[in-house]
Scaffold this motif. Structure first.
Motif, PDB file in Angstrom:
ATOM      1  N   PHE A  13      -8.692  -4.696   9.293  1.00 22.30           N
ATOM      2  CA  PHE A  13      -6.913  -5.844   9.256  1.00 22.30           C
ATOM      3  C   PHE A  13      -6.052  -5.862   8.182  1.00 22.30           C
ATOM      4  CE2 PHE A  13      -4.833  -9.550   8.226  1.00 22.30           C
ATOM      5  CZ  PHE A  13      -4.484  -9.634   9.327  1.00 22.30           C
ATOM      6  N   TRP A  14      -5.227  -5.235   8.410  1.00 30.25           N
ATOM      7  CA  TRP A  14      -4.092  -5.529   7.171  1.00 30.25           C
ATOM      8  C   TRP A  14      -3.082  -6.239   7.241  1.00 30.25           C
ATOM      9  CZ3 TRP A  14       0.193  -1.467   5.858  1.00 30.25           C
ATOM     10  CH2 TRP A  14       1.253  -2.282   4.520  1.00 30.25           C
ATOM     11  N   SER A  15      -2.466  -6.944   6.150  1.00 33.90           N
ATOM     12  CA  SER A  15      -0.909  -7.393   6.531  1.00 33.90           C
ATOM     13  C   SER A  15      -0.895  -8.207   4.710  1.00 33.90           C
ATOM     14  CB  SER A  15      -1.394  -8.989   7.485  1.00 33.90           C
ATOM     15  OG  SER A  15      -0.577  -9.739   7.078  1.00 33.90           O
ATOM     16  N   PRO A  16       0.601  -7.739   4.754  1.00 33.78           N
ATOM     17  CA  PRO A  16       0.799  -7.935   3.642  1.00 33.78           C
ATOM     18  C   PRO A  16       1.402  -9.296   3.612  1.00 33.78           C
ATOM     19  CG  PRO A  16       2.117  -6.410   4.689  1.00 33.78           C
ATOM     20  CD  PRO A  16       1.474  -7.196   5.680  1.00 33.78           C
ATOM     21  N   ASN A  17       0.915 -10.119   4.365  1.00 31.36           N
ATOM     22  CA  ASN A  17       0.941 -11.618   3.846  1.00 31.36           C
ATOM     23  C   ASN A  17       0.045 -12.365   5.092  1.00 31.36           C
ATOM     24  OD1 ASN A  17       1.465 -14.810   4.050  1.00 31.36           O
ATOM     25  ND2 ASN A  17       2.626 -14.477   2.709  1.00 31.36           N
ATOM     26  N   ILE A  18      -0.967 -12.765   4.630  1.00 27.90           N
ATOM     27  CA  ILE A  18      -1.876 -13.177   5.474  1.00 27.90           C
ATOM     28  C   ILE A  18      -1.173 -14.880   6.063  1.00 27.90           C
ATOM     29  CG2 ILE A  18      -3.794 -13.898   4.034  1.00 27.90           C
ATOM     30  CD1 ILE A  18      -5.956 -11.724   5.827  1.00 27.90           C
ATOM     31  N   THR A  19      -0.908 -15.335   5.408  1.00 25.50           N
ATOM     32  CA  THR A  19      -0.540 -16.850   6.218  1.00 25.50           C
ATOM     33  C   THR A  19      -0.204 -17.115   7.843  1.00 25.50           C
ATOM     34  OG1 THR A  19       1.441 -17.199   5.587  1.00 25.50           O
ATOM     35  CG2 THR A  19      -0.616 -18.048   4.011  1.00 25.50           C
ATOM     36  N   LEU A  20      -1.195 -17.656   8.494  1.00 21.79           N
ATOM     37  CA  LEU A  20      -0.579 -17.717  10.112  1.00 21.79           C
ATOM     38  C   LEU A  20       0.449 -17.997  10.010  1.00 21.79           C
ATOM     39  CD1 LEU A  20      -1.197 -18.139  12.997  1.00 21.79           C
ATOM     40  CD2 LEU A  20      -2.554 -20.216  12.246  1.00 21.79           C
ATOM     41  N   GLY A  21       1.271 -19.469   9.354  1.00 20.15           N
ATOM     42  CA  GLY A  21       3.271 -20.002   9.223  1.00 20.15           C
ATOM     43  C   GLY A  21       4.012 -18.430   9.124  1.00 20.15           C
ATOM     44  N   VAL A  22       3.346 -17.166   8.270  1.00 24.14           N
ATOM     45  CA  VAL A  22       4.593 -16.173   8.566  1.00 24.14           C
ATOM     46  C   VAL A  22       3.884 -15.827   9.201  1.00 24.14           C
ATOM     47  CG1 VAL A  22       4.719 -14.227   6.530  1.00 24.14           C
ATOM     48  CG2 VAL A  22       4.831 -16.623   5.590  1.00 24.14           C
ATOM     49  N   ASN A  23       3.290 -14.587   9.858  1.00 26.55           N
ATOM     50  CA  ASN A  23       3.009 -14.372  11.029  1.00 26.55           C
ATOM     51  C   ASN A  23       3.925 -15.220  12.394  1.00 26.55           C
ATOM     52  OD1 ASN A  23       1.609 -11.763   9.285  1.00 26.55           O
ATOM     53  ND2 ASN A  23       0.795 -13.310   9.031  1.00 26.55           N
ATOM     54  N   TYR A  24       3.475 -15.947  12.444  1.00 24.47           N
ATOM     55  CA  TYR A  24       4.630 -16.783  13.623  1.00 24.47           C
ATOM     56  C   TYR A  24       6.018 -16.038  13.559  1.00 24.47           C
ATOM     57  CZ  TYR A  24       5.585 -20.503  16.813  1.00 24.47           C
ATOM     58  OH  TYR A  24       6.372 -20.975  17.472  1.00 24.47           O
ATOM     59  N   LEU A  25       5.912 -16.306  11.955  1.00 21.06           N
ATOM     60  CA  LEU A  25       7.935 -16.499  12.063  1.00 21.06           C
ATOM     61  C   LEU A  25       8.072 -14.927  11.764  1.00 21.06           C
ATOM     62  CD1 LEU A  25       9.505 -16.749   8.436  1.00 21.06           C
ATOM     63  CD2 LEU A  25       9.623 -15.105   9.982  1.00 21.06           C
ATOM     64  N   TYR A  75       0.690  -1.196   0.311  1.00 19.36           N
ATOM     65  CA  TYR A  75      -0.183   0.214  -0.269  1.00 19.36           C
ATOM     66  C   TYR A  75       0.712   0.885  -0.296  1.00 19.36           C
ATOM     67  CZ  TYR A  75      -4.682  -1.850   1.296  1.00 19.36           C
ATOM     68  OH  TYR A  75      -5.855  -2.490   0.971  1.00 19.36           O
ATOM     69  N   GLY A  76       0.349   1.872  -0.905  1.00 19.25           N
ATOM     70  CA  GLY A  76       1.313   3.695  -1.073  1.00 19.25           C
ATOM     71  C   GLY A  76       0.828   4.401   0.849  1.00 19.25           C
ATOM     72  N   GLU A  77       1.514   5.578   0.455  1.00 18.12           N
ATOM     73  CA  GLU A  77       1.150   6.247   2.502  1.00 18.12           C
ATOM     74  C   GLU A  77      -1.007   6.852   1.802  1.00 18.12           C
ATOM     75  OE1 GLU A  77       3.980   9.552   2.121  1.00 18.12           O
ATOM     76  OE2 GLU A  77       5.686   8.602   2.443  1.00 18.12           O
ATOM     77  N   ASN A  78      -1.315   7.147   0.900  1.00 17.35           N
ATOM     78  CA  ASN A  78      -2.323   7.323   0.377  1.00 17.35           C
ATOM     79  C   ASN A  78      -3.083   6.425   1.442  1.00 17.35           C
ATOM     80  OD1 ASN A  78      -4.197   9.532  -0.127  1.00 17.35           O
ATOM     81  ND2 ASN A  78      -4.843   8.540  -2.424  1.00 17.35           N
ATOM     82  N   GLU A  79      -2.978   5.064   0.596  1.00 14.91           N
ATOM     83  CA  GLU A  79      -3.921   4.004   0.712  1.00 14.91           C
ATOM     84  C   GLU A  79      -3.619   3.743   2.023  1.00 14.91           C
ATOM     85  OE1 GLU A  79      -3.396   4.534  -3.265  1.00 14.91           O
ATOM     86  OE2 GLU A  79      -2.014   3.962  -1.675  1.00 14.91           O
ATOM     87  N   ILE A  80      -2.547   4.059   2.822  1.00 19.10           N
ATOM     88  CA  ILE A  80      -2.562   3.953   4.273  1.00 19.10           C
ATOM     89  C   ILE A  80      -3.290   4.506   5.360  1.00 19.10           C
ATOM     90  CG2 ILE A  80      -0.559   3.845   6.380  1.00 19.10           C
ATOM     91  CD1 ILE A  80       1.516   2.330   4.186  1.00 19.10           C
ATOM     92  N   LYS A  81      -3.411   5.546   4.618  1.00 17.76           N
ATOM     93  CA  LYS A  81      -3.874   6.659   5.377  1.00 17.76           C
ATOM     94  C   LYS A  81      -5.496   6.210   4.943  1.00 17.76           C
ATOM     95  CE  LYS A  81      -5.268  11.958   4.805  1.00 17.76           C
ATOM     96  NZ  LYS A  81      -4.342  13.160   4.073  1.00 17.76           N
TER      97      LYS A  81
END
Length: 256
Positions: free
Chosen positions: A124-136, A106-112
């Protein structure tokens, strides 16, 4: 819980596949960019027997406000592109529909915009929504806190056609406060996605590795998020907000 899905590419189809087979969720509709498959059902396209409607609509011929009015949902799950938040965001927030975004960048405008929408609903926002990646990510952050001076390298591997450094690798670098030059990218064959964080200590090495075997991992991750957002108050959330209670939950045995 009723879900509206944005995006029906490779990831979107995998997510739809998971939702259609989950008894606690109903895929009400899919919104995609092009007119192809318009008014067909995602379950027929994917060959899944399901009671869900899962009708496919085209952005070019569909009024999003009318869609949300005629086919109400509890969640909008976004696997489309960074511009889409401008299309549906304000209408979803106005109706208190929870937004789950899995957009890589997301660019700065979209984050705003996300922050503005979070004043009215759960976002909710996550660049990768897999549970394993976020556990890592969470485990790597804990290790970095324990040993702040450790050498860290990040390796990300993806299919040959993927351009640029992955959003997940960038997020890992941001979380661990390391330079993006420490990200090593590999592009080969049909690798879905692999991320490795290497911690180099003087006399030992620790490696945390996550590999996506199937894009359906995005779907199970999105539904895990939805389950954990049910009781949340309006605001902007990420995976750390959801995982932290699991890592630090205290049981009677731990307290004794």
């Amino acid at each position: 819980m009723k879900i509206g899905l944005l995006g029906f590419g490779k990831a979107g189809k995998a997510v739809a596949n998971v939702i259609l087979q989950h008894k606690d969720f109903s895929l009400e509709w899919v919104l995609k960019k092009t007119d192809t498959l318009n008014k067909l059902s995602a379950k027929d396209i994917l060959g899944i027997s399901s009671p869900d409607d899962a009708l496919i609509y085209s952005q070019s011929s569909t009024d999003i406000e009318t869609l949300l009015e005629d086919h109400p949902v509890d969640f909008v799950i976004d696997f489309s592109n960074e511009e889409s938040i401008h299309l549906y965001g304000k209408f979803a927030a106005r109706k208190k529909i929870k937004i789950i975004s899995a957009i890589s960048h997301y660019g700065e405008n979209e984050i705003k915009v996300l922050k503005e929408l979070a004043r009215d609903t759960v976002v909710f926002w996550s660049p990768n929504i897999t549970l394993g990646v976020n556990y890592l990510l969470f485990a790597a952050s804990l290790l970095k806190n324990i040993a702040p001076g450790v050498d860290i390298e990040v390796v990300e591997e993806h299919f040959k056609a993927k351009s640029g450094v992955s959003g997940t690798a960038m997020k890992i670098a941001e979380t661990l406060d390391i330079e993006t030059e420490s990200i090593n990218s590999v592009r080969a064959g049909g690798i879905i996605g692999k991320h490795e964080v290497i911690f180099g200590f003087p006399y030992q090495t620790v490696r945390l590795v996550h590999e996506s075997i199937s894009r359906e991992a995005f779907g199970s991750g999105a539904l895990f998020v939805a389950e954990n957002l049910k009781g949340k108050l309006k605001g902007l959330y990420n995976f750390e907000d959801i995982l932290r209670p699991y890592f630090f939950a205290q049981t009677p045995d731990m307290l004794s």
